[in-house]
Design a protein around this motif. Structure first.
Motif, PDB file in Angstrom:
ATOM      1  N   ILE A  38       0.792  -1.238   0.000  1.00 50.73           N
ATOM      2  CA  ILE A  38       0.000   0.000   0.000  1.00 50.73           C
ATOM      3  C   ILE A  38       0.820   1.282   0.000  1.00 50.73           C
ATOM      4  O   ILE A  38       0.262   2.375  -0.006  1.00 50.73           O
ATOM      5  CB  ILE A  38      -0.982   0.017   1.204  1.00 50.73           C
ATOM      6  CG1 ILE A  38      -0.204  -0.164   2.520  1.00 50.73           C
ATOM      7  CG2 ILE A  38      -2.055  -1.038   1.055  1.00 50.73           C
ATOM      8  CD1 ILE A  38      -1.000   0.158   3.757  1.00 50.73           C
ATOM      9  N   TYR A  41       0.104   4.309  -2.204  1.00 48.01           N
ATOM     10  CA  TYR A  41      -1.170   5.017  -2.041  1.00 48.01           C
ATOM     11  C   TYR A  41      -1.124   6.022  -0.895  1.00 48.01           C
ATOM     12  O   TYR A  41      -2.148   6.598  -0.518  1.00 48.01           O
ATOM     13  CB  TYR A  41      -2.315   4.012  -1.817  1.00 48.01           C
ATOM     14  CG  TYR A  41      -2.442   3.058  -2.968  1.00 48.01           C
ATOM     15  CD1 TYR A  41      -3.105   3.443  -4.141  1.00 48.01           C
ATOM     16  CD2 TYR A  41      -1.859   1.802  -2.931  1.00 48.01           C
ATOM     17  CE1 TYR A  41      -3.194   2.571  -5.227  1.00 48.01           C
ATOM     18  CE2 TYR A  41      -1.934   0.929  -4.005  1.00 48.01           C
ATOM     19  CZ  TYR A  41      -2.604   1.329  -5.143  1.00 48.01           C
ATOM     20  OH  TYR A  41      -2.681   0.476  -6.216  1.00 48.01           O
ATOM     21  N   LEU A  43      -0.720   5.471   2.190  1.00 48.69           N
ATOM     22  CA  LEU A  43      -1.425   4.971   3.384  1.00 48.69           C
ATOM     23  C   LEU A  43      -0.467   4.159   4.243  1.00 48.69           C
ATOM     24  O   LEU A  43       0.453   3.520   3.719  1.00 48.69           O
ATOM     25  CB  LEU A  43      -2.573   4.034   2.965  1.00 48.69           C
ATOM     26  CG  LEU A  43      -3.738   4.606   2.178  1.00 48.69           C
ATOM     27  CD1 LEU A  43      -4.608   3.462   1.660  1.00 48.69           C
ATOM     28  CD2 LEU A  43      -4.561   5.551   3.062  1.00 48.69           C
ATOM     29  N   ASN A  44      -0.690   4.182   5.558  1.00 44.27           N
ATOM     30  CA  ASN A  44       0.001   3.202   6.380  1.00 44.27           C
ATOM     31  C   ASN A  44      -0.973   2.056   6.698  1.00 44.27           C
ATOM     32  O   ASN A  44      -2.145   2.108   6.310  1.00 44.27           O
ATOM     33  CB  ASN A  44       0.595   3.849   7.651  1.00 44.27           C
ATOM     34  CG  ASN A  44      -0.478   4.384   8.582  1.00 44.27           C
ATOM     35  OD1 ASN A  44      -1.580   3.847   8.670  1.00 44.27           O
ATOM     36  ND2 ASN A  44      -0.165   5.466   9.276  1.00 44.27           N
ATOM     37  N   GLU A  47      -4.224   2.959   8.544  1.00 42.92           N
ATOM     38  CA  GLU A  47      -5.191   3.671   7.695  1.00 42.92           C
ATOM     39  C   GLU A  47      -5.880   2.722   6.724  1.00 42.92           C
ATOM     40  O   GLU A  47      -7.100   2.767   6.527  1.00 42.92           O
ATOM     41  CB  GLU A  47      -4.471   4.798   6.942  1.00 42.92           C
ATOM     42  CG  GLU A  47      -4.026   5.939   7.862  1.00 42.92           C
ATOM     43  CD  GLU A  47      -2.952   6.828   7.254  1.00 42.92           C
ATOM     44  OE1 GLU A  47      -2.628   7.861   7.871  1.00 42.92           O
ATOM     45  OE2 GLU A  47      -2.413   6.483   6.178  1.00 42.92           O
ATOM     46  N   HIS A  48      -5.082   1.838   6.114  1.00 43.67           N
ATOM     47  CA  HIS A  48      -5.661   0.877   5.173  1.00 43.67           C
ATOM     48  C   HIS A  48      -6.626  -0.069   5.886  1.00 43.67           C
ATOM     49  O   HIS A  48      -7.703  -0.392   5.351  1.00 43.67           O
ATOM     50  CB  HIS A  48      -4.541   0.075   4.499  1.00 43.67           C
ATOM     51  CG  HIS A  48      -4.987  -0.735   3.320  1.00 43.67           C
ATOM     52  ND1 HIS A  48      -4.934  -2.101   3.303  1.00 43.67           N
ATOM     53  CD2 HIS A  48      -5.529  -0.361   2.129  1.00 43.67           C
ATOM     54  CE1 HIS A  48      -5.410  -2.538   2.135  1.00 43.67           C
ATOM     55  NE2 HIS A  48      -5.774  -1.501   1.403  1.00 43.67           N
ATOM     56  N   LEU A  51      -9.943   1.741   6.460  1.00 42.70           N
ATOM     57  CA  LEU A  51     -10.764   1.803   5.233  1.00 42.70           C
ATOM     58  C   LEU A  51     -11.408   0.439   4.980  1.00 42.70           C
ATOM     59  O   LEU A  51     -12.598   0.331   4.649  1.00 42.70           O
ATOM     60  CB  LEU A  51      -9.904   2.188   4.015  1.00 42.70           C
ATOM     61  CG  LEU A  51      -9.287   3.590   3.995  1.00 42.70           C
ATOM     62  CD1 LEU A  51      -8.443   3.774   2.727  1.00 42.70           C
ATOM     63  CD2 LEU A  51     -10.375   4.673   4.054  1.00 42.70           C
ATOM     64  N   PHE A  79      -6.229   8.117  13.329  1.00 43.15           N
ATOM     65  CA  PHE A  79      -6.059   7.819  11.900  1.00 43.15           C
ATOM     66  C   PHE A  79      -7.371   8.005  11.134  1.00 43.15           C
ATOM     67  O   PHE A  79      -7.354   8.393   9.963  1.00 43.15           O
ATOM     68  CB  PHE A  79      -5.481   6.410  11.701  1.00 43.15           C
ATOM     69  CG  PHE A  79      -3.999   6.346  11.964  1.00 43.15           C
ATOM     70  CD1 PHE A  79      -3.108   7.067  11.167  1.00 43.15           C
ATOM     71  CD2 PHE A  79      -3.482   5.584  12.997  1.00 43.15           C
ATOM     72  CE1 PHE A  79      -1.732   7.030  11.395  1.00 43.15           C
ATOM     73  CE2 PHE A  79      -2.110   5.538  13.241  1.00 43.15           C
ATOM     74  CZ  PHE A  79      -1.240   6.261  12.440  1.00 43.15           C
ATOM     75  N   LEU A  83      -7.937  10.418   7.887  1.00 41.96           N
ATOM     76  CA  LEU A  83      -8.582   9.973   6.644  1.00 41.96           C
ATOM     77  C   LEU A  83      -9.781  10.859   6.312  1.00 41.96           C
ATOM     78  O   LEU A  83     -10.081  11.100   5.139  1.00 41.96           O
ATOM     79  CB  LEU A  83      -9.004   8.498   6.777  1.00 41.96           C
ATOM     80  CG  LEU A  83      -7.868   7.477   6.822  1.00 41.96           C
ATOM     81  CD1 LEU A  83      -8.375   6.117   7.294  1.00 41.96           C
ATOM     82  CD2 LEU A  83      -7.203   7.344   5.435  1.00 41.96           C
ATOM     83  N   GLN A  86      -8.625  13.974   4.686  1.00 33.47           N
ATOM     84  CA  GLN A  86      -8.226  13.749   3.294  1.00 33.47           C
ATOM     85  C   GLN A  86      -9.428  13.428   2.405  1.00 33.47           C
ATOM     86  O   GLN A  86      -9.263  13.188   1.210  1.00 33.47           O
ATOM     87  CB  GLN A  86      -7.213  12.594   3.233  1.00 33.47           C
ATOM     88  CG  GLN A  86      -5.874  12.936   3.893  1.00 33.47           C
ATOM     89  CD  GLN A  86      -4.960  11.713   3.983  1.00 33.47           C
ATOM     90  OE1 GLN A  86      -5.199  10.797   4.782  1.00 33.47           O
ATOM     91  NE2 GLN A  86      -3.943  11.675   3.155  1.00 33.47           N
ATOM     92  N   TYR A  88     -11.528  10.804   2.647  1.00 36.87           N
ATOM     93  CA  TYR A  88     -11.772   9.385   2.362  1.00 36.87           C
ATOM     94  C   TYR A  88     -12.937   8.801   3.157  1.00 36.87           C
ATOM     95  O   TYR A  88     -13.450   7.740   2.829  1.00 36.87           O
ATOM     96  CB  TYR A  88     -10.509   8.560   2.647  1.00 36.87           C
ATOM     97  CG  TYR A  88      -9.366   8.867   1.712  1.00 36.87           C
ATOM     98  CD1 TYR A  88      -9.562   8.878   0.327  1.00 36.87           C
ATOM     99  CD2 TYR A  88      -8.087   9.151   2.191  1.00 36.87           C
ATOM    100  CE1 TYR A  88      -8.511   9.167  -0.545  1.00 36.87           C
ATOM    101  CE2 TYR A  88      -7.034   9.436   1.329  1.00 36.87           C
ATOM    102  CZ  TYR A  88      -7.257   9.452  -0.034  1.00 36.87           C
ATOM    103  OH  TYR A  88      -6.228   9.737  -0.880  1.00 36.87           O
ATOM    104  N   THR A 116      -6.400  -0.197  -4.250  1.00 36.59           N
ATOM    105  CA  THR A 116      -5.411  -1.038  -3.556  1.00 36.59           C
ATOM    106  C   THR A 116      -5.742  -2.516  -3.773  1.00 36.59           C
ATOM    107  O   THR A 116      -4.852  -3.326  -4.000  1.00 36.59           O
ATOM    108  CB  THR A 116      -5.353  -0.766  -2.025  1.00 36.59           C
ATOM    109  OG1 THR A 116      -6.582  -1.148  -1.418  1.00 36.59           O
ATOM    110  CG2 THR A 116      -5.059   0.694  -1.731  1.00 36.59           C
TER     111      THR A 116
END
Lengths: 193, 193
Positions: A38, A41, A43-44, A47-48, A51, A79, A83, A86, A88, A116
């Protein structure tokens, strides 16, 4: 050894150390491969994971994120906030539950998660490639019943529901696609270390 | 499905995600309990792991520490340096190998490690208590053959030797003591969540 004497200190020490070593080795491998997957993108892993969980639960509270993501509530919150900034995801109330705040992915968040997933390559996950000999030998991937029992005892029944939910969701989303690609043995063989 | 088609993308996704979730859940539990165990000694997990490995291997190179401790070489080096500055270990050459630097615990380092081991309480490790129902049911702790095979494929045969070395060393050091204490069922039962 009578019924009241369940284990010796020596046994306990050896078992406990073995399990610690196994857990660290597995997670460090997964962590490295997940980060590599990831990183493009921005993202850490946390964060992934947020989502992913919000997508799969179709709206998740911060405590859902913390629980299923195995992270501190403050980590989950911080986190998620990042997001949100941003664009998301959004924080909102549910129609039937005005007390809790739920996290829902925005179309931009769904799009990012989908991107992703589209670049997910199982053979780049060491633990996956390292499981292939078991799959070849037994015709199926291992199910780890003892580990699943340990995790159930540790985290509770509710935690285990994430495994079924993810499975259902992955099956549903892939059924929407024209055909599920099947990966040939040569591709895997070439990725074996 | 013919021989060349070993798995579908869907299967791969479900399995890979499940294994990631399991690995994270296990390690986060071990990490928390390990930190709690050693926090009073002013050590973090990496430092404790370094002392442990150097003790068990009776002298370990930085690359041994990195490999068996599943940490970056730079992490292994930096924390070893810190432990050296505190007088817990020394860097030295071996008689039969002048090229590599080996880490050996000082008496102060051995003493510190021993102190931590003396306060080790298996029932305070969640993964340990969560394994007790399996021990009660089958009469032995689980051995995780599939996981061990995955770890062997990931890290190599040499990595697996740590499991035997630790086991031998623990058995030897406990055999030196007058009697290995046996923990009674009630104590464990009371620590079950």
């Amino acid at each position: 050894m009578n019924k009241d004497q369940l284990y010796s200190f020596q046994e306990a020490m050896i078992y406990s150390h073995k399990l610690s070593q196994i857990s660290k080795a597995l997670w460090k491998s997964v962590e490295k491969d997940w980060q590599n997957w990831i990183k493009d993108y921005g993202l850490n892993i946390n964060e992934h994971h947020i989502l992913w969980i919000a997508h799969h639960l179709e709206g998740a509270s911060i405590s859902d994120i913390a629980k299923f993501g195995v992270m501190h509530v403050s980590t989950a919150f911080n986190f998620s906030k990042k997001l949100e900034e941003q664009g998301y995801l959004t924080f909102s109330k549910k129609e039937d539950d005005k007390r809790n705040t739920y996290i829902c992915l925005t179309p931009k968040g769904e799009e990012l998660l989908l991107q992703t997933l589209n670049t997910y390559d199982p053979s780049k996950f060491g633990v996956f490639s390292a499981s292939m000999p078991i799959k070849e030998l037994f015709g199926r991937f291992p199910e780890f019943p003892e580990l699943m029992s340990i995790i159930r005892n540790l985290y509770g029944d509710d935690f285990m529901s994430i495994f079924n939910k993810l499975e259902e969701k992955i099956e549903a989303s892939l059924d929407d696609q024209p055909a599920s690609p099947v990966i040939a043995a040569e591709e895997i063989a070439s990725s074996h270390s």
